[in-house]
Scaffold this motif. Structure first.
Motif, PDB file in Angstrom:
ATOM      1  N   SER A 345       0.817  -1.208   0.000  1.00  0.00           N
ATOM      2  CA  SER A 345       0.000   0.000   0.000  1.00  0.00           C
ATOM      3  C   SER A 345       0.860   1.272   0.000  1.00  0.00           C
ATOM      4  CB  SER A 345      -0.940  -0.003   1.208  1.00  0.00           C
ATOM      5  OG  SER A 345      -0.164   0.070   2.393  1.00  0.00           O
ATOM      6  N   ASN A 346       2.150   1.133   0.021  1.00  0.00           N
ATOM      7  CA  ASN A 346       3.058   2.286  -0.006  1.00  0.00           C
ATOM      8  C   ASN A 346       3.927   2.161  -1.260  1.00  0.00           C
ATOM      9  OD1 ASN A 346       5.333   3.909   0.268  1.00  0.00           O
ATOM     10  ND2 ASN A 346       5.421   3.678   2.501  1.00  0.00           N
ATOM     11  N   PRO A 347       3.578   2.879  -2.324  1.00  0.00           N
ATOM     12  CA  PRO A 347       4.224   2.653  -3.623  1.00  0.00           C
ATOM     13  C   PRO A 347       5.757   2.779  -3.579  1.00  0.00           C
ATOM     14  CG  PRO A 347       2.316   4.090  -3.867  1.00  0.00           C
ATOM     15  CD  PRO A 347       2.532   3.914  -2.404  1.00  0.00           C
ATOM     16  N   GLU A 348       6.234   3.759  -2.842  1.00  0.00           N
ATOM     17  CA  GLU A 348       7.692   3.946  -2.813  1.00  0.00           C
ATOM     18  C   GLU A 348       8.362   2.755  -2.121  1.00  0.00           C
ATOM     19  OE1 GLU A 348      11.020   7.059  -1.164  1.00  0.00           O
ATOM     20  OE2 GLU A 348       8.883   7.626  -1.031  1.00  0.00           O
ATOM     21  N   LEU A 349       7.758   2.350  -1.018  1.00  0.00           N
ATOM     22  CA  LEU A 349       8.289   1.209  -0.280  1.00  0.00           C
ATOM     23  C   LEU A 349       8.206  -0.064  -1.125  1.00  0.00           C
ATOM     24  CD1 LEU A 349       9.409   0.000   2.288  1.00  0.00           C
ATOM     25  CD2 LEU A 349       7.097  -0.034   3.248  1.00  0.00           C
ATOM     26  N   ALA A 350       7.080  -0.241  -1.803  1.00  0.00           N
ATOM     27  CA  ALA A 350       6.910  -1.422  -2.644  1.00  0.00           C
ATOM     28  C   ALA A 350       7.994  -1.460  -3.726  1.00  0.00           C
ATOM     29  CB  ALA A 350       5.522  -1.426  -3.288  1.00  0.00           C
ATOM     30  N   ARG A 351       8.311  -0.305  -4.273  1.00  0.00           N
ATOM     31  CA  ARG A 351       9.324  -0.242  -5.328  1.00  0.00           C
ATOM     32  C   ARG A 351      10.706  -0.610  -4.776  1.00  0.00           C
ATOM     33  NH1 ARG A 351      12.895   2.780  -6.396  1.00  0.00           N
ATOM     34  NH2 ARG A 351      12.251   4.403  -4.920  1.00  0.00           N
ATOM     35  N   SER A 352      11.084   0.009  -3.661  1.00  0.00           N
ATOM     36  CA  SER A 352      12.433  -0.261  -3.138  1.00  0.00           C
ATOM     37  C   SER A 352      12.547  -1.693  -2.598  1.00  0.00           C
ATOM     38  CB  SER A 352      12.801   0.757  -2.057  1.00  0.00           C
ATOM     39  OG  SER A 352      11.979   0.570  -0.915  1.00  0.00           O
ATOM     40  N   ALA A 549      10.800   0.006   7.764  1.00  0.00           N
ATOM     41  CA  ALA A 549       9.989   1.129   7.277  1.00  0.00           C
ATOM     42  C   ALA A 549       8.535   0.948   7.696  1.00  0.00           C
ATOM     43  CB  ALA A 549      10.099   1.230   5.756  1.00  0.00           C
ATOM     44  N   ALA A 550       8.077  -0.282   7.727  1.00  0.00           N
ATOM     45  CA  ALA A 550       6.665  -0.539   8.014  1.00  0.00           C
ATOM     46  C   ALA A 550       6.340  -0.460   9.501  1.00  0.00           C
ATOM     47  CB  ALA A 550       6.258  -1.896   7.459  1.00  0.00           C
ATOM     48  N   TYR A 551       7.298  -0.829  10.353  1.00  0.00           N
ATOM     49  CA  TYR A 551       6.968  -0.974  11.776  1.00  0.00           C
ATOM     50  C   TYR A 551       7.741  -0.075  12.722  1.00  0.00           C
ATOM     51  CZ  TYR A 551       4.154  -4.918  10.372  1.00  0.00           C
ATOM     52  OH  TYR A 551       3.203  -5.695   9.782  1.00  0.00           O
ATOM     53  N   GLY A 552       8.653   0.734  12.179  1.00  0.00           N
ATOM     54  CA  GLY A 552       9.314   1.689  13.048  1.00  0.00           C
ATOM     55  C   GLY A 552      10.369   1.079  13.953  1.00  0.00           C
TER      56      GLY A 552
END
Lengths: 695, 695
Positions: A345-352, A549-552
């Motif tokens: 659900s986070n395009p930038e994160l999905a890409r990296s 990135a997802a959970y801090g």
């Protein structure tokens, strides 16, 4: 930068559980311990100075943990951590496992062959250097370049120092690299061991369980320049009766967790790794049990190997049970689903992140195919537990000599990492140590290994043909073991120092054999590293970054056999199959004893029965997050006083490898109170009691 | 009514694969063989008369299959099917496994202790009677009522006849009950066995694999009134060179398949049943291997047990591999999804089926919890392979005596089903048979069993406390085995005939022991039957009915150890890990021989090498649907001539327990041509060659 900022900058760290670590979860590094959270959870007020004192009082002893308990280098660990030392110092006639090792004076304390102990003195970050070395590379080249850089860092930091060890530790599955520097002691003497049965009451049957009644404690002493070591600090011994609910910390070197594996990776462990490891271990166990029944001598020489094997096997059973527990696996699957949803659900994160799950899924069929050969021929390092050559000492020495000679002919950066310059002194001290070998036992080990390798890889496998030629496992083992002279440390030293020329000129059949199988066995290792390990490492790094990135920031790395601190409370258990209060007493021991092994009380302990207050607490359980390697870990209270040593956990706790479960996770502890009683009332070791400062 | 209409009327039958049986799939009963479909698939033209002839030429021999090949009661089966007979007839000095058993005259053929052979003479439907008996009942009452009715049917049909056996067979998991009547032979003599190594070349390593080079054939002879039996018909021996693609039929008694299990049931097998069975079997294997290495005598007495155990173990490995093969399990899951969709989309069907999947899902946690005790204490009949008491013959005799006495004191309908009136003659002939027992081997078996039971059920389990008291497994086993006199058949006969009074008066320690553990062990069995078996049976019946409604008439029942006919072609294999043509020859055998066991050619066979045409086909593979129990099954062509005997299948074929996979399923056959060569050119058994009608 603080260490947390560093992690954020590199976006490479990760949480363990999908939803971040919960209270009491986590085997934390000392440079990233959540002081505030621990204090809040436990109602304590520890600080950085407390952490430093605890770290400098913590000792890594072989694969175990330990704690310094006096100003004269005295260290407490578990008896099972000195079992190999005791076996090496014993003969059938003078068997310290039976009698206990109770030196009347400090001068009678004896050096453990090959024993080393280490204290962690410094941690520094080398992530950028290691990552830069691998940039733009893939496959085995990627791993080799990083390994080489790691070797350089270690060599630069430690040089030829014999009293230091430098180790670059891979944390967060490649998210971070830290240089750990240790003060190293190579003169480690056995100061006290109880009768083996006092430490192993209930044997394999009570292992990984509770209630428990085991004085699984022993003492070693660190020496430097032939004198007891003077260390920076040590734990204060507190033998008071423990209190339920007390906040505690456990400091030690848990060996390995696999909490960051994806579900697909876990299925490979469940379907391929554990079944292979466990099934063949079970057969070796059967062979050894029957072997040990054949004579008193065989019983003596097989005792230590059987205990070790049964321990590994039972741990594996606990892990199989975790991975086939629908409830546990469903919880883990939910975690993965949540994590993937957040990433997608986070395009930038999905890409990296570049779909690390998909990448790992693709690797699994290859891992499933290659694992048996890798496990059987190269020991499946870090994933399974199959001992190469069944743990034949003669075989393993020969392998070290042959590979060591071949590798040392190359520059350090091009070698197999275990022979990099920074590792050589460790290799040498293990190789030159005086240890007895028993040909009959070696025969059982090698026969088993050759026959299982042939069975699992099939007769028509080229590597198996190379391994056996036209000989049977029985014939080949007998020829090699009867013909070799490697049992003599002088022979090993000469071959090591003579290098490739000496190895090639040797007519020792074990050396010649190891030379002859290098092509096949190295190819198997290389295949695994190229097609499984390297792409797995690369995907795991992306996964780690995405998870962070997802959970801090509630993040801690998988256990890596390096120093960690975990926390919890003295607490019993109240779930199905595991219901008990937190303490056992000597009264319980007397009750449970039937007189038949392994429920027979050790003779000296039994003789002292009347001296011992039956209400003395013997063992207890904690909610702390521990795993194999945590054995011997000091249990300390908020004042930094030692209350006991971790020596086990329950079968259900073995799921801990794949995820912390607060409901079932319990560490099993031998109390300082029980150890004090044993020293003072059973084994006449008043001089140690005095050294511990007990009134 | 035709049998198909009967099935429709009862709406209780079912297809095996979710989409109905495909060409060459199915172990069909002789009263419901798809003649038209088989003829269409194979291009043959068999008819009912052909079926009758084949059925009446087919023999069930213990757990194996066999075929009559002469008018004088001569029967061919596998050598491994007579291995226990050979072992019972051998001593260390006169060891027929080593030399082969090659009687020069018919008079030298010797009776196999306890051997029985049966020919299926009649099948009739008793479904309505059995179903009526269980109506309105649940739990154990439901099973007991049906078992009692089954016992009554069997007794009514066979009475006290000693030359008949009546058996009510449960088909389609309770969808159908058929009364099978057999002509029974209790005088079965060994007529020929080759050297064991000729039949087991490659040993455990080549077992369950191909290419294969094993003359796994032997002959027995049926006797009646001390004369060779005259049977209704027999197979014609055809020793011609076999031709690839030839249509073939395999007639025999496949033991058990579990193709109707739901996915959730299979997960229980994967997670709990197979791991337990395999892990402990592996340890027993290790103990036996080491035991057999200790002396020539031990090697002799452990040989047959090791071969049997390794066979079961390797089969289990194949099954584990099937259940952990993502592709195979995905195919099976798709089948289940399709099936459930069809049921749910048909409201009437959905109502009558009453969600059998949900019911079975609910049972699984209970099955997982109860299985270990059931397996270890009661042998987990029909689900796993754990041998109670490690297969200790003395223990099992004692159990039969004690339970037999207890049960025979009740009316037949209230007994444990295995002691119903109709079963007693079978129980007696097994109990009274003259068989050697070896105390050292018995000790290995019982020690292992007691220690594994204690380990898996835990020390604190009340049943374990009952089993061991304060003795160790080693002490208890030694006391019972050394003290018992049950090795003497006269003692067993006296105790059996003396009934409960004799058993209670006995001071035989094994008898006293068995008496003492009846409460615990019967409770474990009862628990399983009530909480797992009965509700599973009830759900399985509804599932079977729903499946039949959903998929129509391409249906065959799971294998049940009763006579079946399957069909296929002579064909090689061409999938990963299994690529080969359909034939091996003697030339291949000479090539594969290394001289080291198990790749040593049997001495007499080797000596005859020059006499043998190297191009003679030795073994071949078929695409037919077979499973353990099919061993010894005659392979016949469309003219009803015998071309060979099934003796194995591949490791990949073991998925056959859970589903037929045309791509990998291959049965392994020893050819009549190879057997003819062995008889004529190797073992000087011209008289049998003549009897077979070979020119």
């Amino acid at each position: 930068m603080t260490s947390m900022k560093l992690i954020l900058a590199a976006t490479t760290a990760l949480t363990l559980a999908a939803t971040g670590a919960r209270a009491e979860e986590g085997m934390w590094t000392f440079d990233n311990f959540p002081i505030a959270r621990a204090n809040e959870t436990l109602g304590t007020s520890i600080d950085q100075a407390w952490l430093d004192r605890v770290r400098l009082s913590s000792v890594k002893f072989g694969g175990c943990s330990a704690g310094i308990v006096s100003g004269e280098g005295l260290v407490m660990t578990n008896n099972h951590c000195v079992a190999t030392c005791v076996a090496n110092l014993s003969t059938q006639a003078v068997n310290y496992a039976e009698t206990g090792f109770t030196p009347r004076t400090r001068e009678e304390e004896v050096k453990c062959p090959g024993g080393t102990a280490e204290i962690l003195t410094d941690i520094s970050d080398v992530t950028e250097r290691v990552r830069a070395a691998g940039e733009g590379l893939t496959g085995q080249a990627y791993n080799r370049a990083r390994d080489a850089e790691i070797g350089r860092i270690e060599t630069e930091a430690c040089g030829d120092a014999t009293d230091k060890r430098c180790q670059v530790v891979t944390l967060y599955r490649g998210g971070q690299f830290k240089l750990y520097t240790y003060k190293k002691y190579t003169d480690v003497r056995l100061a006290f061991a109880p009768e083996d049965r006092a430490a192993t009451f209930g044997g394999d049957l009570d292992n990984f369980s509770f209630p428990r009644f085991a004085i699984d404690a022993a003492f070693i002493r660190l020496y430097e320049n032939d004198a007891p070591a003077v260390t920076a600090t040590h734990f204060v011994w507190n033998a008071d009766k423990p209190v339920e609910g007390t906040p505690v910390f456990v400091t030690g070197s848990p060996g390995a967790t696999q909490r960051l594996l994806t579900q697909d990776q876990l299925f490979t462990v469940r379907d391929v790794v554990l079944p292979l490891d466990q099934l063949i271990a079970s057969e070796l166990r059967g062979r050894l049990i029957r072997f040990s029944e054949e004579s008193e001598e065989n019983a003596f020489i097989a005792m230590d190997p059987i205990v070790g094997l049964e321990n590994t096997y039972k741990r594996g059973l606990g892990r199989m049970r975790a991975l086939t527990d629908p409830g546990f696996m469903a919880t883990r699957a939910e975690g993965e689903t949540d994590f993937r949803r957040r990433v997608v659900s986070n395009p930038e994160l999905a890409r990296s992140a570049a779909d690390p799950w998909g990448a790992l899924t693709t690797i699994q069929p290859i891992a499933r195919e290659l694992y048996p050969a890798y496990a059987l021929l190269e020991g499946g390092t870090g994933i399974g537990t199959t001992p190469v050559a069944g743990g034949s000492q003669l075989f393993l020495w020969a392998r070290t000599l042959v590979r060591g000679a071949q590798e040392r002919a190359k520059p350090s950066a091009e070698r197999l990492p275990e022979f990099g310059d920074a590792r050589l002194s460790g290799v040498q001290s293990a190789l030159f140590a005086e240890r007895p070998t028993y040909p009959a036992l070696e025969q059982v080990r090698m026969e088993w290994w050759l026959s299982k390798t042939r069975e699992w890889l099939t007769v028509d496998n080229p590597a198996v043909r190379g391994l056996l030629g036209r000989e049977s496992p029985e014939e080949l083992s007998a020829r090699l073991i009867q013909g070799t002279t490697l049992a003599d440390p002088a022979v090993r030293r000469a071959l090591w120092e003579g290098g490739m020329a000496a190895v090639e000129a040797s007519d020792d059949p074990m050396i010649k054999y190891l030379l002859s199988i290098q092509d096949e066995t190295r190819a198997v290792r290389s295949d695994w590293e190229t097609r499984v390990q390297a792409p797995t490492d690369q995907a795991a790094e992306r996964l780690a970054a995405a998870r962070f990135a997802a959970y801090g920031d509630t993040v801690y790395p998988d256990a890596t056999g390096t120093l960690r601190l975990t926390y919890g409370k003295i607490e019993g258990s109240d779930v199905p199959g595991q219901r008990w209060g937190p303490f056992t007493t000597f009264a319980g021991l007397w009750d449970r004893a039937t007189g038949s092994a392994p429920f027979d009380v050790a003779p000296k302990l039994l003789a002292a029965r009347d001296e011992i207050d039956p209400d003395t607490v013997l063992n207890m359980t904690l909610s702390s997050d521990t795993i194999g390697g945590s054995s011997g870990s000091p249990v300390v209270n908020a004042r930094g006083e030692m209350l006991g040593a971790n020596f086990d956990s329950t079968v259900l706790t073995q799921r801990n490898a794949y995820g912390y479960d607060r409901n079932v996770n319990r560490s099993v502890i031998v109390t300082t109170g029980a150890v004090t009683v044993a020293l003072r009332d059973v084994y006449d070791m008043g001089r140690l009691v005095e050294e511990l400062g007990v009134d």
